[in-house]
Write a protein that holds these residues in place. Structure first.
Motif, PDB file in Angstrom:
ATOM      1  N   SER A  87      50.687  31.584  35.720  1.00  0.00           N
ATOM      2  CA  SER A  87      51.006  32.983  35.985  1.00  0.00           C
ATOM      3  C   SER A  87      49.762  33.806  36.299  1.00  0.00           C
ATOM      4  O   SER A  87      48.645  33.467  35.898  1.00  0.00           O
ATOM      5  N   ALA A  88      49.973  34.910  36.997  1.00  0.00           N
ATOM      6  CA  ALA A  88      48.872  35.830  37.291  1.00  0.00           C
ATOM      7  C   ALA A  88      48.302  36.405  36.002  1.00  0.00           C
ATOM      8  O   ALA A  88      47.085  36.584  35.877  1.00  0.00           O
ATOM      9  N   GLN A  89      49.185  36.708  35.038  1.00  0.00           N
ATOM     10  CA  GLN A  89      48.724  37.252  33.764  1.00  0.00           C
ATOM     11  C   GLN A  89      47.755  36.302  33.078  1.00  0.00           C
ATOM     12  O   GLN A  89      46.699  36.708  32.581  1.00  0.00           O
ATOM     13  N   GLU A  90      48.092  35.048  33.094  1.00  0.00           N
ATOM     14  CA  GLU A  90      47.243  34.075  32.404  1.00  0.00           C
ATOM     15  C   GLU A  90      45.960  33.793  33.178  1.00  0.00           C
ATOM     16  O   GLU A  90      44.904  33.560  32.594  1.00  0.00           O
ATOM     17  N   ARG A  91      46.028  33.841  34.507  1.00  0.00           N
ATOM     18  CA  ARG A  91      44.807  33.665  35.294  1.00  0.00           C
ATOM     19  C   ARG A  91      43.802  34.764  34.970  1.00  0.00           C
ATOM     20  O   ARG A  91      42.605  34.515  34.870  1.00  0.00           O
ATOM     21  N   LEU A  92      44.302  35.984  34.811  1.00  0.00           N
ATOM     22  CA  LEU A  92      43.405  37.086  34.460  1.00  0.00           C
ATOM     23  C   LEU A  92      42.867  36.926  33.039  1.00  0.00           C
ATOM     24  O   LEU A  92      41.698  37.194  32.771  1.00  0.00           O
ATOM     25  N   LEU A 203      53.245  44.603  33.646  1.00  0.00           N
ATOM     26  CA  LEU A 203      54.309  43.662  33.379  1.00  0.00           C
ATOM     27  C   LEU A 203      54.003  42.836  32.128  1.00  0.00           C
ATOM     28  O   LEU A 203      52.849  42.662  31.760  1.00  0.00           O
ATOM     29  N   PRO A 204      55.032  42.305  31.461  1.00  0.00           N
ATOM     30  CA  PRO A 204      54.804  41.489  30.270  1.00  0.00           C
ATOM     31  C   PRO A 204      53.974  40.253  30.599  1.00  0.00           C
ATOM     32  O   PRO A 204      53.938  39.801  31.745  1.00  0.00           O
ATOM     33  N   SER A 205      53.333  39.696  29.579  1.00  0.00           N
ATOM     34  CA  SER A 205      52.571  38.465  29.767  1.00  0.00           C
ATOM     35  C   SER A 205      53.499  37.323  30.108  1.00  0.00           C
ATOM     36  O   SER A 205      54.732  37.439  30.015  1.00  0.00           O
ATOM     37  N   GLY A 206      52.905  36.200  30.494  1.00  0.00           N
ATOM     38  CA  GLY A 206      53.663  35.042  30.953  1.00  0.00           C
ATOM     39  C   GLY A 206      54.520  34.431  29.871  1.00  0.00           C
ATOM     40  O   GLY A 206      54.616  34.935  28.760  1.00  0.00           O
ATOM     41  N   PRO A 207      55.173  33.292  30.182  1.00  0.00           N
ATOM     42  CA  PRO A 207      56.053  32.612  29.245  1.00  0.00           C
ATOM     43  C   PRO A 207      55.338  32.294  27.935  1.00  0.00           C
ATOM     44  O   PRO A 207      54.133  32.157  27.888  1.00  0.00           O
TER      45      PRO A 207
END
Length: 215
Positions: A87-92, A203-207
């Motif tokens: 996910s984009a969230q986790e990449r960041l 947006l919420p963080s990934g799974p």
């Protein structure tokens, strides 16, 4: 082969700039940026005191080359880690852990990279920073809420950078223990803090599986 001969052989083969950069990183690890001297870098690479100036105009030029090398290594650490998440969230979020790992591995190299005076006179360092930001911006745009714009994406990256720098400073000060021994634990803590920061920008963080990752 005698040390002086070995140094001259390295120079003739075109490896002296890389050898000087490596020596610079080692010296800064030991004595800091202020204690660095071109003469000591020349001594460690077994060349004459004037030889480095055939490749680097002055002390700052050699330091800037070392900073550019650290920037490349930091980006490689980030890309290796980010490739393992979806996910984009986790990449960041992995940005913070990447900074911590780079600091533990290169230590003084981060001091060179963040030395303010070098950026003003060496645009290649600014270009390297912009390239790294460009690498992260697509993920930032993917993460921020739809009603927010480019300023929010840039603000998110600035906040991530500040968070990562904070963990790096404490790591290198020894607050958490020996950097080499605690690096993965602190990288995981920095990444977890970055997840919370990213979540606060939209947006919420990934799974759940990704949120639980130690990367």
């Amino acid at each position: 082969m005698a040390p002086t001969q070995r140094g001259r052989a390295t120079y003739h083969h075109g490896d002296l700039p890389a050898a000087l950069v490596q020596a610079t990183l080692e010296i800064v690890d030991e004595v800091g940026v202020r204690g660095f001297s071109v003469a000591e870098a020349a001594r460690r690479t077994c060349v004459s005191p004037g030889a480095p100036y055939r490749h680097f105009a002055d002390r700052d030029a050699l330091l800037a080359a070392a900073a550019l090398e650290v920037s490349r290594r930091l980006r490689a650490i980030y890309l290796e880690t980010a490739a393992e998440v979806g996910s984009a969230q986790e990449r960041l979020a992995t940005v913070a852990g990447s900074f911590v790992r780079a600091a533990a591995r290169y230590r003084g190299g981060l001091d060179i990279l963040f030395a303010p005076g070098l950026r003003a006179t060496h645009p290649e360092l600014q270009d390297s920073s912009r390239e790294f930001v460009g690498l992260l911006l697509p993920s930032a745009f993917e993460v921020i809420a739809p009603d927010k714009g480019a300023e929010a994406a840039v603000a998110l990256l600035d906040a991530l950078h500040a968070l990562a720098r904070g963990y790096v400073a404490q790591l290198l000060e020894g607050k958490f223990g020996d950097p080499g021994e605690v690096v993965e634990n602190i990288a995981a803590r920095a990444t977890q803090a970055a997840r919370a920061l990213v979540a606060g920008y939209g947006l919420p963080s990934g799974p759940g599986g990704e949120e639980g990752s130690a990367r």
